[in-house]
Scaffold this motif. Sequence first.
Motif, PDB file in Angstrom:
ATOM      1  N   SER A  75       0.823  -1.209   0.000  1.00  0.00           N
ATOM      2  CA  SER A  75       0.000   0.000   0.000  1.00  0.00           C
ATOM      3  C   SER A  75       0.856   1.257   0.000  1.00  0.00           C
ATOM      4  CB  SER A  75      -0.945  -0.003   1.202  1.00  0.00           C
ATOM      5  OG  SER A  75      -0.226  -0.034   2.426  1.00  0.00           O
ATOM      6  N   GLU A  76       1.977   1.246   0.723  1.00  0.00           N
ATOM      7  CA  GLU A  76       2.849   2.412   0.749  1.00  0.00           C
ATOM      8  C   GLU A  76       3.484   2.641  -0.623  1.00  0.00           C
ATOM      9  OE1 GLU A  76       5.664   2.160   3.891  1.00  0.00           O
ATOM     10  OE2 GLU A  76       4.158   2.196   5.477  1.00  0.00           O
ATOM     11  N   ALA A  77       3.920   1.564  -1.263  1.00  0.00           N
ATOM     12  CA  ALA A  77       4.495   1.690  -2.599  1.00  0.00           C
ATOM     13  C   ALA A  77       3.451   2.193  -3.583  1.00  0.00           C
ATOM     14  CB  ALA A  77       5.074   0.358  -3.048  1.00  0.00           C
ATOM     15  N   ALA A  78       2.258   1.627  -3.518  1.00  0.00           N
ATOM     16  CA  ALA A  78       1.201   2.016  -4.458  1.00  0.00           C
ATOM     17  C   ALA A  78       0.819   3.475  -4.290  1.00  0.00           C
ATOM     18  CB  ALA A  78      -0.016   1.114  -4.275  1.00  0.00           C
ATOM     19  N   ALA A  79       0.757   3.948  -3.050  1.00  0.00           N
ATOM     20  CA  ALA A  79       0.387   5.343  -2.809  1.00  0.00           C
ATOM     21  C   ALA A  79       1.433   6.295  -3.368  1.00  0.00           C
ATOM     22  CB  ALA A  79       0.195   5.579  -1.315  1.00  0.00           C
ATOM     23  N   PRO A 315      18.278  25.229 -12.727  1.00  0.00           N
ATOM     24  CA  PRO A 315      18.130  25.637 -14.124  1.00  0.00           C
ATOM     25  C   PRO A 315      16.656  25.761 -14.499  1.00  0.00           C
ATOM     26  CG  PRO A 315      18.748  23.333 -13.987  1.00  0.00           C
ATOM     27  CD  PRO A 315      18.869  23.888 -12.599  1.00  0.00           C
ATOM     28  N   THR A 316      16.397  26.574 -15.482  1.00  0.00           N
ATOM     29  CA  THR A 316      15.004  26.781 -15.893  1.00  0.00           C
ATOM     30  C   THR A 316      14.410  25.546 -16.518  1.00  0.00           C
ATOM     31  OG1 THR A 316      15.772  27.661 -18.013  1.00  0.00           O
ATOM     32  CG2 THR A 316      15.351  29.241 -16.241  1.00  0.00           C
ATOM     33  N   THR A 317      15.256  24.576 -16.904  1.00  0.00           N
ATOM     34  CA  THR A 317      14.757  23.335 -17.499  1.00  0.00           C
ATOM     35  C   THR A 317      14.425  22.292 -16.439  1.00  0.00           C
ATOM     36  OG1 THR A 317      17.052  22.609 -17.762  1.00  0.00           O
ATOM     37  CG2 THR A 317      16.003  23.657 -19.664  1.00  0.00           C
ATOM     38  N   ALA A 318      14.470  22.700 -15.165  1.00  0.00           N
ATOM     39  CA  ALA A 318      14.164  21.739 -14.097  1.00  0.00           C
ATOM     40  C   ALA A 318      12.736  21.235 -14.218  1.00  0.00           C
ATOM     41  CB  ALA A 318      14.364  22.398 -12.731  1.00  0.00           C
ATOM     42  N   PRO A 319      12.470  20.012 -13.766  1.00  0.00           N
ATOM     43  CA  PRO A 319      11.114  19.468 -13.846  1.00  0.00           C
ATOM     44  C   PRO A 319      10.130  20.352 -13.099  1.00  0.00           C
ATOM     45  CG  PRO A 319      12.696  17.770 -13.213  1.00  0.00           C
ATOM     46  CD  PRO A 319      13.407  19.075 -13.167  1.00  0.00           C
ATOM     47  N   PRO A 320       8.886  20.362 -13.500  1.00  0.00           N
ATOM     48  CA  PRO A 320       7.887  21.142 -12.774  1.00  0.00           C
ATOM     49  C   PRO A 320       7.718  20.606 -11.359  1.00  0.00           C
ATOM     50  CG  PRO A 320       6.839  19.666 -14.343  1.00  0.00           C
ATOM     51  CD  PRO A 320       8.304  19.628 -14.626  1.00  0.00           C
ATOM     52  N   THR A 321       7.449  21.504 -10.441  1.00  0.00           N
ATOM     53  CA  THR A 321       7.293  21.075  -9.064  1.00  0.00           C
ATOM     54  C   THR A 321       5.843  20.733  -8.773  1.00  0.00           C
ATOM     55  OG1 THR A 321       6.955  23.343  -8.342  1.00  0.00           O
ATOM     56  CG2 THR A 321       9.207  22.518  -8.317  1.00  0.00           C
ATOM     57  N   THR A 322       5.667  19.897  -7.779  1.00  0.00           N
ATOM     58  CA  THR A 322       4.322  19.526  -7.353  1.00  0.00           C
ATOM     59  C   THR A 322       3.905  20.448  -6.217  1.00  0.00           C
ATOM     60  OG1 THR A 322       5.424  17.863  -6.020  1.00  0.00           O
ATOM     61  CG2 THR A 322       4.419  17.126  -8.048  1.00  0.00           C
ATOM     62  N   PRO A 323       2.611  20.610  -5.963  1.00  0.00           N
ATOM     63  CA  PRO A 323       2.154  21.586  -4.968  1.00  0.00           C
ATOM     64  C   PRO A 323       2.537  21.174  -3.554  1.00  0.00           C
ATOM     65  CG  PRO A 323       0.340  20.234  -5.768  1.00  0.00           C
ATOM     66  CD  PRO A 323       1.509  19.924  -6.643  1.00  0.00           C
ATOM     67  N   PRO A 324       2.504  22.126  -2.618  1.00  0.00           N
ATOM     68  CA  PRO A 324       2.790  21.809  -1.215  1.00  0.00           C
ATOM     69  C   PRO A 324       1.820  20.761  -0.697  1.00  0.00           C
ATOM     70  CG  PRO A 324       2.750  24.175  -1.569  1.00  0.00           C
ATOM     71  CD  PRO A 324       2.235  23.537  -2.831  1.00  0.00           C
ATOM     72  N   PRO A 325       2.188  20.091   0.391  1.00  0.00           N
ATOM     73  CA  PRO A 325       1.354  18.997   0.893  1.00  0.00           C
ATOM     74  C   PRO A 325       0.015  19.498   1.403  1.00  0.00           C
ATOM     75  CG  PRO A 325       3.093  19.533   2.451  1.00  0.00           C
ATOM     76  CD  PRO A 325       3.371  20.304   1.212  1.00  0.00           C
ATOM     77  N   THR A 326      -1.000  18.705   1.141  1.00  0.00           N
ATOM     78  CA  THR A 326      -2.330  19.017   1.668  1.00  0.00           C
ATOM     79  C   THR A 326      -2.816  17.912   2.589  1.00  0.00           C
ATOM     80  OG1 THR A 326      -3.350  17.995  -0.272  1.00  0.00           O
ATOM     81  CG2 THR A 326      -2.947  20.355  -0.368  1.00  0.00           C
ATOM     82  N   SER A 327      -1.996  16.889   2.745  1.00  0.00           N
ATOM     83  CA  SER A 327      -2.380  15.765   3.592  1.00  0.00           C
ATOM     84  C   SER A 327      -1.324  15.555   4.661  1.00  0.00           C
ATOM     85  CB  SER A 327      -2.534  14.494   2.739  1.00  0.00           C
ATOM     86  OG  SER A 327      -1.337  14.231   2.062  1.00  0.00           O
ATOM     87  N   ALA A 328      -1.589  14.601   5.527  1.00  0.00           N
ATOM     88  CA  ALA A 328      -0.669  14.309   6.622  1.00  0.00           C
ATOM     89  C   ALA A 328       0.633  13.744   6.078  1.00  0.00           C
ATOM     90  CB  ALA A 328      -1.320  13.300   7.571  1.00  0.00           C
ATOM     91  N   PRO A 329       1.724  13.840   6.831  1.00  0.00           N
ATOM     92  CA  PRO A 329       2.999  13.265   6.401  1.00  0.00           C
ATOM     93  C   PRO A 329       2.868  11.773   6.141  1.00  0.00           C
ATOM     94  CG  PRO A 329       3.287  14.692   8.328  1.00  0.00           C
ATOM     95  CD  PRO A 329       1.813  14.517   8.119  1.00  0.00           C
ATOM     96  N   PRO A 330       3.790  11.216   5.342  1.00  0.00           N
ATOM     97  CA  PRO A 330       3.718   9.787   5.025  1.00  0.00           C
ATOM     98  C   PRO A 330       3.926   8.946   6.276  1.00  0.00           C
ATOM     99  CG  PRO A 330       5.832  10.697   4.358  1.00  0.00           C
ATOM    100  CD  PRO A 330       4.972  11.850   4.766  1.00  0.00           C
TER     101      PRO A 330
END
Length: 453
Positions: A75-79, A315-330
Motif C-alpha cells: 500500500s505504501e508503494a502504491a500510494a 536551471p530553468t529546465t528543471a522538472p515542474p514542481t508539485t504543490p505543497p502537501p495538503t495531507s498528513a505526512p507519510p
Amino acid sequence: MAAIAGATAAGVCLAVGSASAGTISGPLYRDPSSAVVRWVAANPGDSRAAVIRDKIASQPQARWFANFNISTAQSEAAAYVGAANSAQQIPVIAVYQITNRDCGGASAGGAPDLNQYQTWVSNFSRGLGNQTVIIILETDSLALLTCLNSSEINARNQAISTATRTIKSANPNAKVYLDAGHSTWNSAGETANRLRAAGVQYADGFFSNVSNYNSTSSEANFGRAVISSLNGMGISGKRQVIDTSRNGGASGDWCGDDNTDRRIGMYPTTNTGDSNIDAYLWVKPPGEADGCRYTAGSFQPDLAYSLANGVANPPTTAPPTTPPPTSAPPTTPPPTTPPPTTPPPTTPPPTTPPPTGNGCSASVALNQWSGGFTASVTVTAGSADINGWTVTVTLPSGTAVTGVWNAQASGTSGTVRYTNVGYNGRVGAGQSTNFGFQGTGTGPGATASCAAA
C-alpha cells in the motif's frame, strides 16, 4: 558531457540543454510530503526558508522505504508511485530493508531474516504499477560486507538477485540499480565482481556516491571503469546513476553534520548527456543528518541551509514542481541512512612504488577530526600475483581502533595486523585493493608494511 555547463561560483555544475541521457527520459518526481517540504511549509518566517525552499525543497528527491513492515509494503508503494504517476513524473525509491544492513551500525535494522525480506519485496513490488520507477536497491549492501562470512555473503547476493528479478517481473518498466559504493571505497574491478555475484545482469545498472561526497567527475570515471570490467565479464548494457545531493563542495571530514564547506551538487535530472549515466539523483536528501551532531536521518534546517547557501538557482529546465502537501505526512518516516564508511582522505597517501617480485606494499591515507579518524589502506601487489596478504600498521600512542572494513584485525592499539578477507586476498600483479579502519585518538603518524601470504 556536452549538456553540462561550467561550474558556478559555488562549484556546482548544472545540467542544461537538450542532450539525452542513458535509458531514462522525463521529469523526476518531487515528493510533496518530504521532510524538507514540510519544514518549509511550517516555517515561512524563518530567515533560511527561502534558500531552502528554492534550492532544495523545489527539487525531486528519493523516498526511502526503510521501516520494515510486510503488511504495509504494497500500500505504501502504491500510494507513492500512484501520486508520481498522476503527476506524470518518475518516482525514485531507495529500498533499505536488507537483513543486517549497515553491519549493525548506526543504521541497523531491516528485515529480521532473508525469508521475510523476500516476502517484503514481493509485497512492495505489487505496488509499483507499470510505469517507469527508479529503484535504488539496498545502499551499502555490496560495498560493506565485513560483518558477513562467506555463506552469509552468498545468501545476501542471492537475496538481492532475487529481489531484482521480483521487481522487474512485477513492473517490467522499473529501473533497478545495485550498490557500487563509491569511487574511494572498493576498486572498480572488485565492485564489478560483487555486482556480478549479486545479479547485476538482471538489473539496469548500479548506483554510487549515496554514502559519500565524491565529485561527479570522479564517480563518472569510476562508473566507466566498472562498466568496462562488467563488459569484460560478458555483462553489457549496464549504466550508472550518481547521487549528487551533497557533492558540490569541498571534501574533508566525512560527516556532513560538521562540514560547512560542502554544497549540493548537480540538480537532479535524467538529462545527463552521458550514455553511461541514466540520471543524477538526490538519493540522500540534503539536510538529513549523518548522525554525528544530530540523530541520523533527521532533517536539520541549518544543514540544509549550509548546503544550499551561495549555490546558483536551479536551471530553468528543471522538472515542474508539485504543490505543497495538503495531507498528513507519510507513514514511513525519513530513513536513518549510514554515514560514509570510507570517506575520501584529506591527505594523499604516500607514493610508495610497488615492490618487485612476489611481494606487496601498503600505504595509509588518513582523515582526522576532533577525537578520531578514519584510515584508508591501499595494498598493492608487486610484479607477480599474490593470494593473501597481511598488513602491519603501527599506530601512535593513545590511538585505539574501533572498527574495520574489508579486512580482519588482530589487536586494537600499538601494532595491529590486518589480514585479507575471502574476496580481496587475491591481487593481480601491479594491482591494488583497499581496506580501512576507524579509531579514536590521533591517527597521523601511522605507518604500514605489507607481507604476501
